[in-house]
Design a protein around this motif. Structure first.
Motif, PDB file in Angstrom:
ATOM      1  N   VAL A   1     113.278  96.338 115.351  1.00  0.00           N
ATOM      2  CA  VAL A   1     114.142  95.255 114.849  1.00  0.00           C
ATOM      3  C   VAL A   1     113.675  94.762 113.479  1.00  0.00           C
ATOM      4  O   VAL A   1     113.941  93.624 113.093  1.00  0.00           O
ATOM      5  CB  VAL A   1     114.177  94.069 115.854  1.00  0.00           C
ATOM      6  N   GLY A   2     112.955  95.643 112.749  1.00  0.00           N
ATOM      7  CA  GLY A   2     112.455  95.247 111.444  1.00  0.00           C
ATOM      8  C   GLY A   2     110.982  94.896 111.419  1.00  0.00           C
ATOM      9  O   GLY A   2     110.456  94.477 110.380  1.00  0.00           O
ATOM     10  N   GLU A   3     110.263  95.087 112.554  1.00  0.00           N
ATOM     11  CA  GLU A   3     108.860  94.659 112.627  1.00  0.00           C
ATOM     12  C   GLU A   3     107.894  95.634 111.955  1.00  0.00           C
ATOM     13  O   GLU A   3     106.801  95.272 111.551  1.00  0.00           O
ATOM     14  CB  GLU A   3     108.450  94.455 114.093  1.00  0.00           C
ATOM     15  N   LYS A   4     108.277  96.912 111.853  1.00  0.00           N
ATOM     16  CA  LYS A   4     107.501  97.937 111.136  1.00  0.00           C
ATOM     17  C   LYS A   4     106.024  97.936 111.543  1.00  0.00           C
ATOM     18  O   LYS A   4     105.124  97.571 110.784  1.00  0.00           O
ATOM     19  CB  LYS A   4     107.632  97.769 109.621  1.00  0.00           C
ATOM     20  N   ILE A   5     105.762  98.403 112.769  1.00  0.00           N
ATOM     21  CA  ILE A   5     104.405  98.484 113.298  1.00  0.00           C
ATOM     22  C   ILE A   5     103.848  99.873 112.997  1.00  0.00           C
ATOM     23  O   ILE A   5     104.436 100.893 113.382  1.00  0.00           O
ATOM     24  CB  ILE A   5     104.402  98.234 114.825  1.00  0.00           C
ATOM     25  N   GLY A   6     102.702  99.958 112.330  1.00  0.00           N
ATOM     26  CA  GLY A   6     102.094 101.237 111.972  1.00  0.00           C
ATOM     27  C   GLY A   6     101.014 101.651 112.951  1.00  0.00           C
ATOM     28  O   GLY A   6     100.376 100.806 113.599  1.00  0.00           O
ATOM     29  N   GLU A   7     100.802 102.972 113.054  1.00  0.00           N
ATOM     30  CA  GLU A   7      99.827 103.488 114.015  1.00  0.00           C
ATOM     31  C   GLU A   7      98.411 103.020 113.697  1.00  0.00           C
ATOM     32  O   GLU A   7      97.634 102.697 114.598  1.00  0.00           O
ATOM     33  CB  GLU A   7      99.876 105.014 114.060  1.00  0.00           C
ATOM     34  N   ALA A   8      98.027 103.016 112.415  1.00  0.00           N
ATOM     35  CA  ALA A   8      96.671 102.590 112.067  1.00  0.00           C
ATOM     36  C   ALA A   8      96.422 101.150 112.509  1.00  0.00           C
ATOM     37  O   ALA A   8      95.325 100.805 112.987  1.00  0.00           O
ATOM     38  CB  ALA A   8      96.452 102.735 110.562  1.00  0.00           C
ATOM     39  N   PHE A   9      97.435 100.301 112.363  1.00  0.00           N
ATOM     40  CA  PHE A   9      97.340  98.900 112.790  1.00  0.00           C
ATOM     41  C   PHE A   9      97.152  98.811 114.304  1.00  0.00           C
ATOM     42  O   PHE A   9      96.260  98.096 114.801  1.00  0.00           O
ATOM     43  CB  PHE A   9      98.602  98.172 112.338  1.00  0.00           C
ATOM     44  N   VAL A  10      97.949  99.561 115.052  1.00  0.00           N
ATOM     45  CA  VAL A  10      97.837  99.551 116.514  1.00  0.00           C
ATOM     46  C   VAL A  10      96.491 100.112 116.948  1.00  0.00           C
ATOM     47  O   VAL A  10      95.830  99.570 117.852  1.00  0.00           O
ATOM     48  CB  VAL A  10      98.993 100.356 117.144  1.00  0.00           C
ATOM     49  N   ALA A  11      96.055 101.187 116.308  1.00  0.00           N
ATOM     50  CA  ALA A  11      94.773 101.800 116.668  1.00  0.00           C
ATOM     51  C   ALA A  11      93.625 100.822 116.475  1.00  0.00           C
ATOM     52  O   ALA A  11      92.682 100.778 117.295  1.00  0.00           O
ATOM     53  CB  ALA A  11      94.547 103.057 115.834  1.00  0.00           C
ATOM     54  N   ARG A  12      93.677 100.040 115.411  1.00  0.00           N
ATOM     55  CA  ARG A  12      92.604  99.073 115.160  1.00  0.00           C
ATOM     56  C   ARG A  12      92.576  97.991 116.253  1.00  0.00           C
ATOM     57  O   ARG A  12      91.502  97.607 116.742  1.00  0.00           O
ATOM     58  CB  ARG A  12      92.792  98.442 113.790  1.00  0.00           C
ATOM     59  N   ILE A  13      93.746  97.515 116.663  1.00  0.00           N
ATOM     60  CA  ILE A  13      93.802  96.503 117.726  1.00  0.00           C
ATOM     61  C   ILE A  13      93.223  97.053 119.023  1.00  0.00           C
ATOM     62  O   ILE A  13      92.427  96.395 119.705  1.00  0.00           O
ATOM     63  CB  ILE A  13      95.258  96.038 117.946  1.00  0.00           C
ATOM     64  N   LEU A  14      93.617  98.289 119.370  1.00  0.00           N
ATOM     65  CA  LEU A  14      93.142  98.889 120.611  1.00  0.00           C
ATOM     66  C   LEU A  14      91.634  99.142 120.557  1.00  0.00           C
ATOM     67  O   LEU A  14      90.926  98.942 121.544  1.00  0.00           O
ATOM     68  CB  LEU A  14      93.894 100.190 120.883  1.00  0.00           C
ATOM     69  N   ALA A  15      91.137  99.579 119.401  1.00  0.00           N
ATOM     70  CA  ALA A  15      89.706  99.837 119.265  1.00  0.00           C
ATOM     71  C   ALA A  15      88.889  98.566 119.455  1.00  0.00           C
ATOM     72  O   ALA A  15      87.766  98.598 119.978  1.00  0.00           O
ATOM     73  CB  ALA A  15      89.413 100.449 117.898  1.00  0.00           C
TER      74      ALA A  15
ATOM     75  N   ASP B   1     103.439 108.558 108.212  1.00  0.00           N
ATOM     76  CA  ASP B   1     104.792 108.172 108.618  1.00  0.00           C
ATOM     77  C   ASP B   1     104.854 107.643 110.038  1.00  0.00           C
ATOM     78  O   ASP B   1     105.925 107.553 110.614  1.00  0.00           O
ATOM     79  CB  ASP B   1     105.731 109.374 108.486  1.00  0.00           C
ATOM     80  N   ALA B   2     103.698 107.280 110.627  1.00  0.00           N
ATOM     81  CA  ALA B   2     103.672 106.825 112.015  1.00  0.00           C
ATOM     82  C   ALA B   2     103.964 105.329 112.067  1.00  0.00           C
ATOM     83  O   ALA B   2     103.068 104.498 112.218  1.00  0.00           O
ATOM     84  CB  ALA B   2     102.326 107.146 112.661  1.00  0.00           C
ATOM     85  N   VAL B   3     105.235 104.969 111.904  1.00  0.00           N
ATOM     86  CA  VAL B   3     105.668 103.575 111.890  1.00  0.00           C
ATOM     87  C   VAL B   3     106.827 103.422 112.868  1.00  0.00           C
ATOM     88  O   VAL B   3     107.779 104.207 112.852  1.00  0.00           O
ATOM     89  CB  VAL B   3     106.102 103.144 110.475  1.00  0.00           C
ATOM     90  N   SER B   4     106.723 102.414 113.721  1.00  0.00           N
ATOM     91  CA  SER B   4     107.801 102.106 114.653  1.00  0.00           C
ATOM     92  C   SER B   4     108.528 100.860 114.163  1.00  0.00           C
ATOM     93  O   SER B   4     107.895  99.885 113.741  1.00  0.00           O
ATOM     94  CB  SER B   4     107.239 101.870 116.053  1.00  0.00           C
TER      95      SER B   4
END
Length: 504
Positions: free
Chosen positions: A379-393, A373-376
């Motif tokens: 404004v409708g962009e629905k960014i998930g934590e796994a997606f952000v973690a992959r970019i940062l990694a 459930d880690a989704v921000s």
């Protein structure tokens, strides 16, 4: 050989062995064990107000139970918890309630889970199983000196104050005198001083058990930064070693055998950093122990973490919403988790995702892979934590602390903000490019609904963010490093304290 090695270790093994043997036998038939576990839980909770409202009986089969009991989240049972807290006996949990334990991580609002004797017993069983496995396969203890995660008491909270309270009376009597125990100070700065000094004074430390590896890293950093001020408070025989120009944690704790902490997902990088600091010790990843229930326990002989099949009843939800019992789990598949436990939570959506990574005997090994459930969504962009973690990694320094938070300024458009200790000037651009791979984020940027990513850098950013979370009511030992903190309220608290105090 110390008194612990000659006397306490055999007593500890003897105390833990029966529970470990029962668990080992249960692993040979996961389907039968889960049916028996559900039956035992239903017998315990069937008289509660919530179970009665569902017309549940003690003899329900798994199929009829799953038909009658809906899948729930915290919001669905919060009125029942509130009723029990206000004096309505057994509204949700049967038996005596020892406390209402607050969930105190960094991903969402604080919830309070009723802990009765049965649920506490499940946690204590987990500890016994884990301890017996380590004593059989890894640990050769002499001093028994152990540090269990300790946080300063939270004002106004009535939950368990630290991990020692999970042990129970027998284990506390066996282990209590061998635990590193700083004074219980409410002031976070004074507590951190006292805890860092208690740890470095323990020359014979053999076991460290914390949740987040960052918690221990922050303590080590705190001692190094404030060494001149703290050294006079330490025993004279430790000062020479601890005042060396280059402090070696391997020399500070030469007898350290085990460090137990989270090692998955966002905890992976700080866990690797901790392993480099303490190469003399085995670094073992913790199982999944949620505030709501113990879920898995790591076993050396299994090579991974096994579900507590004789303590909790688990269901697995696949990506299409299909539900499966543990016996139906497929190797390599990923699932969201539903838990039924003796504290009254029935078919509770835990919010964690697990991957099946093989089997031990008849039971699937489960690996934590992140929050479901880690989704921000500003404004409708629905960014998930796994997606952000992959970019940062892919773009940040391997051992960098990075956490992304939504930001809603009083003036201007919303945006995302990266708090990090990585000074790479390209990081803002790369994060923006990575987020723009998501169609809805790119659309929001093109429509000027979101401003570009903001990056704030300072070398002690991990401590700064942790301090902000502690000040907002989280327990220090429970705070997780998160690639994304989606909660707007928590993000607001972190930004508010960061703007005023930490990032000046």
């Amino acid at each position: 050989m110390s008194r612990f090695g000659t006397l306490v270790t055999p007593l500890l093994r003897a105390y833990c062995a029966p529970r470990a043997w029962r668990f080992a036998r249960a692993l040979d038939d996961v389907a039968t064990t889960q049916r028996r576990t559900l039956a035992r839980i239903l017998r315990a909770v069937v008289s509660t107000g919530y179970a009665s409202s569902l017309s549940l009986r003690a003899d329900e089969t798994p199929d009829t139970f799953r038909t009658k009991a809906p899948i729930i989240d915290y919001a669905a049972i919060e009125p029942w918890i509130a009723a029990q807290r206000s004096g309505q006996i057994a509204a949700l949990a049967a038996g005596r309630i020892r406390c209402y334990e607050p969930t105190s991580g960094s991903s969402g609002e604080i919830k309070r889970i009723p802990y009765n004797d049965a649920l506490l017993g499940a946690f204590r069983s987990t500890f016994a199983i884990w301890t017996h496995d380590l004593l059989r396969h890894v640990l050769r203890l002499r001093s028994g000196r152990t540090f269990l995660s300790v946080s300063p008491p939270l004002v106004g909270e009535t939950g368990l104050q630290d991990d020692r309270e999970y042990l129970g009376g027998v284990l506390q009597s066996l282990l209590g005198r061998f635990l590193v125990t700083p004074p219980r100070l409410r002031d976070p700065a004074a507590f951190r001083d006292a805890l860092a000094c208690a740890l470095v004074a323990a020359h014979d430390l053999e076991i460290v058990s914390v949740w987040n590896p960052s918690y221990l890293l922050i303590l080590l950093e705190h001692f190094e930064v404030h060494r001149e001020r703290l050294l006079p408070t330490l025993p004279a025989e430790r000062r020479a070693l601890l005042s060396a120009d280059r402090l070696s944690w391997q020399e500070v704790w030469p007898s350290l055998q085990l460090v137990s902490c989270w090692t998955a997902e966002a905890a992976a990088a700080p866990a690797r950093q901790l392993a480099r600091c303490l190469p003399q010790a085995l670094l073992q990843g913790k199982g999944l122990l949620a505030t709501e229930a113990p879920i898995t326990v790591p076993l050396i002989e299994a090579g991974g973490a096994l579900p507590l099949i004789d303590e909790v009843f688990l269901e697995l939800e696949d990506g299409q919403g299909g539900l499966h019992l543990l016996a139906e789990a497929e190797d390599g598949a990923e699932y969201a988790l539903l838990v039924t436990q003796a504290g009254g939570l029935l078919r509770y959506r835990l919010g964690d995702r697990l991957r099946v990574c093989g089997r031990h005997r008849d039971t699937p090994l489960l690996e934590f892979i992140g929050r479901a459930d880690a989704v921000s969504d500003l404004v409708g962009e629905k960014i998930g934590e796994a997606f952000v973690a992959r970019i940062l990694a892919e773009n940040a320094r391997a051992d960098a602390f990075c956490t992304v938070l939504p930001r809603l300024p009083e003036v201007g458009r919303p945006r995302y903000c990266l708090l990090t200790d990585d000074p790479n000037p390209e990081l803002a651009r790369r994060l923006e490019e990575g987020l723009s791979q998501a169609f809805r984020y790119r659309e929001a940027r093109l429509l000027a609904q979101l401003d570009a990513v903001e990056v704030r850098v300072r070398p002690d950013m991990r401590r700064c963010v942790h301090d902000a979370l502690i000040a907002s009511g989280r327990k220090a030992g429970d705070i997780k490093d998160r690639a994304l903190i989606p909660s707007l309220e928590i993000a607001r608290q972190v930004h508010l304290r960061s703007d005023r105090r930490l990032l000046v």
